[in-house]
Design a protein around this motif. Structure first.
Motif, PDB file in Angstrom:
ATOM      1  N   ALA A   1      42.568  45.212  40.329  1.00 34.34           N
ATOM      2  CA  ALA A   1      42.089  44.739  41.617  1.00 34.34           C
ATOM      3  C   ALA A   1      42.626  43.335  41.868  1.00 34.34           C
ATOM      4  CB  ALA A   1      40.562  44.746  41.645  1.00 34.34           C
ATOM      5  N   PRO A   2      42.687  42.914  43.136  1.00 36.69           N
ATOM      6  CA  PRO A   2      43.189  41.570  43.441  1.00 36.69           C
ATOM      7  C   PRO A   2      42.424  40.487  42.690  1.00 36.69           C
ATOM      8  CG  PRO A   2      43.030  42.864  45.440  1.00 36.69           C
ATOM      9  CD  PRO A   2      42.371  43.668  44.357  1.00 36.69           C
ATOM     10  N   GLY A   3      43.158  39.593  42.044  1.00 37.27           N
ATOM     11  CA  GLY A   3      42.551  38.494  41.323  1.00 37.27           C
ATOM     12  C   GLY A   3      41.934  38.855  39.992  1.00 37.27           C
ATOM     13  N   LYS A   4      42.082  40.094  39.554  1.00 40.33           N
ATOM     14  CA  LYS A   4      41.493  40.527  38.301  1.00 40.33           C
ATOM     15  C   LYS A   4      42.563  41.074  37.360  1.00 40.33           C
ATOM     16  CE  LYS A   4      36.985  41.692  40.282  1.00 40.33           C
ATOM     17  NZ  LYS A   4      35.952  42.746  40.423  1.00 40.33           N
TER      18      LYS A   4
ATOM     19  N   ALA B   1      41.769  49.244  44.131  1.00 42.59           N
ATOM     20  CA  ALA B   1      42.694  48.625  43.197  1.00 42.59           C
ATOM     21  C   ALA B   1      44.032  49.336  43.282  1.00 42.59           C
ATOM     22  CB  ALA B   1      42.162  48.708  41.760  1.00 42.59           C
ATOM     23  N   VAL B   2      45.023  48.755  42.625  1.00 40.54           N
ATOM     24  CA  VAL B   2      46.271  49.458  42.374  1.00 40.54           C
ATOM     25  C   VAL B   2      46.106  50.215  41.065  1.00 40.54           C
ATOM     26  CG1 VAL B   2      48.749  49.279  41.959  1.00 40.54           C
ATOM     27  CG2 VAL B   2      47.642  47.751  43.605  1.00 40.54           C
TER      28      VAL B   2
END
Length: 121
Positions: A40-43, A91-92
Motif C-alpha cells: 500500500a502507499p507509504g507502507k 494496494a499493488v
C-alpha cells in the motif's frame, strides 16, 4: 529466463470480489513456492498468501477467511480469490515465485510487475 505475468486487478466496491491470476513462463521444470504480496502507499510490502508445491499455505491474518490461494503445478499458475474486500485491501499486488527449477538450474525469488487493486468505500 523466467517471467511472471499477472492479471485481474481493478476497481471494486467494498464487499465485492476480485480474482488475481499469475502465470510463470520459461523453461520451467518446477516451482517450489508461489504466492502473493501487496504494498500500500507509504507502507512496506507484506505477505498476503503463499502456497508450496505440496499444497501447504500461509495467509496473513488480515485476509484469513476472505482470500483463497490456489495453484496448478503443471501449468505454473497461481491465483488469489479475494472476497469481502475492504478499503484497507487497496494496494499493488505482486505475484512471487521462489526456487524455480529450469534447464539452466535453480533460480530464486522472481516477481511479477504488480497489479493495482482499489477498493472503494
Amino acid at each position: 529466463q523466467v517471467q511472471l505475468v499477472e492479471s485481474g486487478g481493478g476497481l471494486v466496491q467494498a464487499g465485492g470480489s476480485l480474482r488475481l491470476s499469475c502465470v510463470a513462463s520459461g523453461s520451467i521444470f518446477s516451482i517450489e513456492i508461489m504466492g502473493w504480496y501487496r504494498q500500500a502507499p507509504g507502507k512496506q510490502r507484506e505477505l498476503v498468501a503463499v502456497m508450496a508445491s505440496s499444497g501447504r499455505t500461509n495467509y496473513a491474518d488480515s485476509v484469513k477467511g476472505r482470500f483463497t490461494i490456489s495453484r496448478d503445478n503443471d501449468k505454473n499458475t497461481v491465483a488469489l480469490q479475494m472476497n469481502s474486500l475492504k478499503p484497507e485491501d487497496t494496494a499493488v499486488y505482486y505475484c512471487n515465485a521462489d526456487t524455480i527449477r529450469t534447464m539452466r538450474g535453480a533460480e530464486y525469488d522472481y516477481w511479477g510487475q504488480g497489479t493495482q487493486v482499489t477498493v472503494s468505500s
